[in-house]
Design a protein around this motif. Structure first.
Motif, PDB file in Angstrom:
ATOM      1  N   HIS A  17       0.733  -1.100  -0.089  1.00 60.03           N
ATOM      2  CA  HIS A  17       0.002   0.144   0.100  1.00 60.03           C
ATOM      3  C   HIS A  17       0.988   1.398  -0.096  1.00 60.03           C
ATOM      4  CE1 HIS A  17       0.616  -0.930   4.373  1.00 60.03           C
ATOM      5  NE2 HIS A  17       0.554   0.536   4.420  1.00 60.03           N
ATOM      6  N   ALA A  49      -3.478  -7.075   4.442  1.00 59.63           N
ATOM      7  CA  ALA A  49      -4.465  -6.606   3.741  1.00 59.63           C
ATOM      8  C   ALA A  49      -4.365  -6.062   2.463  1.00 59.63           C
ATOM      9  CB  ALA A  49      -5.292  -5.621   4.965  1.00 59.63           C
ATOM     10  N   SER A  50      -3.365  -5.402   2.191  1.00 62.05           N
ATOM     11  CA  SER A  50      -2.695  -4.639   1.014  1.00 62.05           C
ATOM     12  C   SER A  50      -2.399  -5.822   0.228  1.00 62.05           C
ATOM     13  CB  SER A  50      -1.776  -3.844   1.259  1.00 62.05           C
ATOM     14  OG  SER A  50      -0.519  -4.280   1.752  1.00 62.05           O
ATOM     15  N   HIS A  98      -0.360 -16.529  -0.286  1.00 62.97           N
ATOM     16  CA  HIS A  98      -1.506 -15.770   0.005  1.00 62.97           C
ATOM     17  C   HIS A  98      -2.442 -16.480   0.482  1.00 62.97           C
ATOM     18  CE1 HIS A  98       0.651 -12.887  -3.063  1.00 62.97           C
ATOM     19  NE2 HIS A  98       1.249 -12.968  -2.027  1.00 62.97           N
ATOM     20  N   THR A 109       0.332  -3.925  -8.454  1.00 58.61           N
ATOM     21  CA  THR A 109       0.330  -2.470  -8.161  1.00 58.61           C
ATOM     22  C   THR A 109       1.484  -1.975  -8.894  1.00 58.61           C
ATOM     23  OG1 THR A 109      -0.708  -2.462  -6.237  1.00 58.61           O
ATOM     24  CG2 THR A 109       0.519  -0.630  -6.616  1.00 58.61           C
ATOM     25  N   THR A 134      -9.035 -14.713  -4.761  1.00 59.47           N
ATOM     26  CA  THR A 134     -10.432 -15.182  -4.424  1.00 59.47           C
ATOM     27  C   THR A 134     -10.580 -16.265  -5.502  1.00 59.47           C
ATOM     28  OG1 THR A 134     -11.145 -13.666  -6.208  1.00 59.47           O
ATOM     29  CG2 THR A 134     -11.327 -12.754  -4.046  1.00 59.47           C
ATOM     30  N   ARG A 162      -6.216  -9.731  -5.579  1.00 60.21           N
ATOM     31  CA  ARG A 162      -7.716 -10.177  -5.098  1.00 60.21           C
ATOM     32  C   ARG A 162      -8.068 -11.289  -6.378  1.00 60.21           C
ATOM     33  NH1 ARG A 162     -10.597  -4.627  -4.987  1.00 60.21           N
ATOM     34  NH2 ARG A 162      -8.558  -3.974  -4.492  1.00 60.21           N
ATOM     35  N   SER A 163      -7.708 -10.933  -7.465  1.00 57.84           N
ATOM     36  CA  SER A 163      -8.592 -11.752  -8.632  1.00 57.84           C
ATOM     37  C   SER A 163      -7.842 -13.432  -8.354  1.00 57.84           C
ATOM     38  CB  SER A 163      -8.159 -11.294 -10.022  1.00 57.84           C
ATOM     39  OG  SER A 163      -6.582 -11.164 -10.212  1.00 57.84           O
ATOM     40  N   PHE A 193      -3.571  -9.004   0.057  1.00 58.49           N
ATOM     41  CA  PHE A 193      -4.604  -9.678  -0.404  1.00 58.49           C
ATOM     42  C   PHE A 193      -5.705  -9.029  -1.404  1.00 58.49           C
ATOM     43  CE2 PHE A 193      -5.457 -11.900   4.064  1.00 58.49           C
ATOM     44  CZ  PHE A 193      -4.343 -12.669   3.665  1.00 58.49           C
ATOM     45  N   LYS A 194      -5.669  -7.631  -1.092  1.00 59.75           N
ATOM     46  CA  LYS A 194      -6.408  -6.807  -2.206  1.00 59.75           C
ATOM     47  C   LYS A 194      -5.724  -6.506  -3.642  1.00 59.75           C
ATOM     48  CE  LYS A 194      -9.480  -4.613  -0.959  1.00 59.75           C
ATOM     49  NZ  LYS A 194     -11.029  -4.708  -1.313  1.00 59.75           N
ATOM     50  N   ASP A 195      -4.418  -6.481  -3.527  1.00 57.26           N
ATOM     51  CA  ASP A 195      -3.478  -6.262  -4.610  1.00 57.26           C
ATOM     52  C   ASP A 195      -3.612  -7.638  -5.337  1.00 57.26           C
ATOM     53  OD1 ASP A 195      -1.953  -4.617  -6.191  1.00 57.26           O
ATOM     54  OD2 ASP A 195      -0.258  -5.820  -5.785  1.00 57.26           O
TER      55      ASP A 195
END
Length: 288
Positions: free
Chosen positions: A80, A241-242, A195, A108, A252, A248-249, A244-246
């Protein structure tokens, strides 16, 4: 001939002095291959600690000046924070400086390069050492953290081979095992091997906390299977958290596959077919 081909790496700047960055500084200082190891962190207490404990030769309080004074810049900040660093570093893209990173996801960075027309940058080598612990911060750094660690290196479009080798040589000087990989495949692979296991560990730990087992039986977190599976849930929440979000595709998608697998196992446990359950468990043994 590249404008970096005859540049010798004498000074290394490590940006971000948390667990990974501080451990890298200590390892580089110990192997004494490079003339100077510089450190940068936005937290003055952290840079003072690094200097006091001889983790670095110098600290840089101004990131641009630190980059200007260095040959190789290793970015060790959480996901992040990477855009902030890249916005400062971009003035030095396609110069004689060489950049690399230690991020667990590359999405990112790739997005930043693409959105700012830097995909042709020849002096940014993507790196990721598979090293770390559930602890974080400079005080938990270890000089041998990278010993025999698998370290992935990825390239942008048309990256200069000499730059790749300079970054590769740095990691190999720390006894890392370097593997070249496409950055998108890297993120897919990391979703599976790192992850998702972290996500599962966080979920399992939260569920255990909900059941108040920790309060009823404090020793339950000290030993046994639960302790082994939830150890990494002690990792830094903001950093993960950052991550996981980065990613995510990929993450998930794998979590969906895991839930489907868990549903199949649940059905077998609930059924009367013992042979099918035993067969499933036999097939589940790790491949060595």
């Amino acid at each position: 001939m590249s404008n970096t081909e005859n540049i010798q790496i004498n000074k290394i700047l490590v940006v971000g002095l948390g667990l990974i960055g501080a451990s890298l500084c200590r390892a580089l200082k110990n192997n004494q291959k490079y003339d100077k190891v510089l450190g940068y962190d936005c937290d003055r207490d952290v840079t003072n600690y690094a200097l006091k404990n001889n983790y670095v030769d110098e600290v840089s309080l101004d990131l641009k000046k630190g980059i200007n004074d260095s040959d190789l810049i290793v970015i060790c900040v959480p996901v992040h924070q990477i855009k902030y660093i890249l916005n400062i570093a971009k003035d030095y893209f396609n110069t004689e400086k060489i950049f690399t990173d230690t991020l667990s996801t590359k999405n990112t960075i790739l997005e930043f390069m693409n959105n700012n027309n830097f995909l042709d940058t020849k002096n940014f080598v993507l790196s990721h050492p598979m090293a770390g612990t559930e602890h974080y911060g400079i005080k938990n750094s270890k000089s041998d953290l990278f010993f025999e660690a698998v370290t992935f290196i990825s390239s942008l479009v048309d990256l200069n081979l000499d730059n790749i080798n300079k970054v590769k040589n740095m990691w190999e000087s720390l006894n890392c095992n370097v593997v070249l990989i496409d950055p998108k495949i890297h993120d897919e692979y990391l979703a599976i091997i790192s992850h998702a296991p972290h996500a599962i560990s966080f979920a399992l730990s939260k569920n255990t906390n909900t059941q108040y087992l920790s309060k009823k039986f404090p020793e339950i977190n000290l030993k046994g299977s639960l302790s082994g599976m939830t150890r990494i849930a002690n990792s830094e929440p903001e950093a993960w958290a950052s991550i996981f979000k980065d990613n995510r595709s990929n993450l998930t998608k794998y979590i969906d596959e895991y839930l489907e697998e868990l549903g199949e196992l649940k059905s077998m446990i609930a059924s009367e077919n013992d042979d099918a359950l035993v067969s499933y468990l036999k097939k589940s043994k790790p491949i060595k």
